[in-house]
Design an enzyme around this catalytic site. Structure first.
Site, PDB file in Angstrom:
ATOM      1  N   ALA A 278       0.830  -1.204   0.000  1.00  0.00           N
ATOM      2  CA  ALA A 278       0.000   0.000   0.000  1.00  0.00           C
ATOM      3  C   ALA A 278       0.865   1.255   0.000  1.00  0.00           C
ATOM      4  CB  ALA A 278      -0.920  -0.006   1.223  1.00  0.00           C
TER       5      ALA A 278
ATOM      6  N   GLY B 236       0.645  -5.306   0.981  1.00  0.00           N
ATOM      7  CA  GLY B 236      -0.409  -5.352  -0.014  1.00  0.00           C
ATOM      8  C   GLY B 236       0.049  -5.909  -1.343  1.00  0.00           C
TER       9      GLY B 236
ATOM     10  N   GLU C  44      -0.343  -9.494  -0.875  1.00  0.00           N
ATOM     11  CA  GLU C  44      -1.773  -9.780  -0.836  1.00  0.00           C
ATOM     12  C   GLU C  44      -2.376  -9.786  -2.241  1.00  0.00           C
ATOM     13  OE1 GLU C  44      -3.668  -8.275   3.233  1.00  0.00           O
ATOM     14  OE2 GLU C  44      -2.441  -6.717   2.287  1.00  0.00           O
TER      15      GLU C  44
ATOM     16  N   GLU D 299       3.168  -5.859   8.058  1.00  0.00           N
ATOM     17  CA  GLU D 299       2.308  -4.825   8.636  1.00  0.00           C
ATOM     18  C   GLU D 299       2.416  -4.710  10.158  1.00  0.00           C
ATOM     19  OE1 GLU D 299       0.285  -5.848   4.711  1.00  0.00           O
ATOM     20  OE2 GLU D 299       1.413  -6.903   6.266  1.00  0.00           O
TER      21      GLU D 299
END
Length: 260
Positions: free
Chosen positions: A67, A110, A113, A133
């Site tokens: 992210a 992310g 992910e 994270e």
């Protein structure tokens, strides 16, 4: 069909669409990338010429660092950004055409992910990946806590998510996180070769297989066999592709599938 976006560079080679996240310096998954990814999925789903998507990152070092942390300051509790990674990644997971992640570089947070929701993953021998994270006082929020345990098992997933540690490509392969490794400079080409093989297959059957595996993992084996797999078989029995496949087998020739 023309595929033109700001943060994703897309090139089409026959039935294979290669989509490259191009958001330097870290290919971070900010709103611009998520917007373009959503638009690309819309176009690819409507484009009958496209049968397989290969998703990679620009440059040799990073598939994606995750992210875009620079956007975090604008986040508010209870307010979902316009382009939501959860919604887009869930769409990829159930996308009716095969999506392959070509992890030509490292995938963090992310970024990993995004790879987890793809149907297949090919990884560079030199790449690493992880969900760090927890080191930011946060947790994976785009499906990492749900998809990683399903792919590699609860215990190892718990360890990796709680520690935020990274793993090597060889470890990822041993854990079943990826289906193949390739030399760093050949990772995307390896994924494209796999995509071409799949693109020559039966798209309707591939769609039903993706649906059956995804939905079957949400239920019992008995219900999955009877209702989930059974529904796919029923759909395919009346298809033009199934008739063509059986006919081609008997005639000892290569089947020509049209996705109907």
């Amino acid at each position: 069909m023309a595929y033109e976006f700001e943060k994703i560079k897309a090139t089409q080679d026959g039935a294979v669409l290669v989509a490259t996240i191009d958001s330097p310096p870290a290919n971070a998954l900010g709103q611009g990338v998520l917007r373009d990814l959503s638009a690309l999925l819309d176009q690819a789903q409507a484009d009958e010429a496209v049968r397989v998507i290969v998703l990679c990152g620009q440059g040799p070092k990073l598939f994606s660092a995750g992210a875009d942390i620079s956007e975090f300051a604008g986040l508010q509790a209870g307010v979902v950004p316009k382009y939501n990674g959860n919604e887009i990644f869930s769409r990829i997971e159930t996308f009716p055409k095969v999506v392959i992640a070509a992890m030509q570089g490292a995938a963090f947070g992310g970024g990993l992910e995004l790879c987890l929701c793809c149907h297949l993953r090919v990884m560079s021998e030199k790449a690493i990946c992880g969900l760090p994270e927890v080191k930011l006082g946060f947790m994976p929020g785009w499906g990492g806590t749900q998809r990683l345990p399903r792919l590699i098992g609860k215990t190892k997933a718990m360890e990796l998510i709680l520690t935020g540690d990274f793993i090597s490509a060889n470890q990822a392969l041993a854990l079943g996180l990826v289906c193949a490794l390739a030399p760093a400079e050949e990772t995307v080409a390896h994924a494209v070769k796999l995509a071409q093989k799949l693109a020559a297959g039966a798209p309707l059957a591939q769609r039903e297989i993706i649906k059956a595996i995804h939905n079957g993992l949400q239920t019992t084996v008995a219900d999955g066999v009877k209702n989930v797999e059974g529904a796919g078989v029923a759909t395919l029995l009346g298809s033009q592709d199934f008739k063509e496949g059986a006919k081609a087998f008997l005639e000892k020739r290569k089947a020509q599938f049209v996705g109907r």
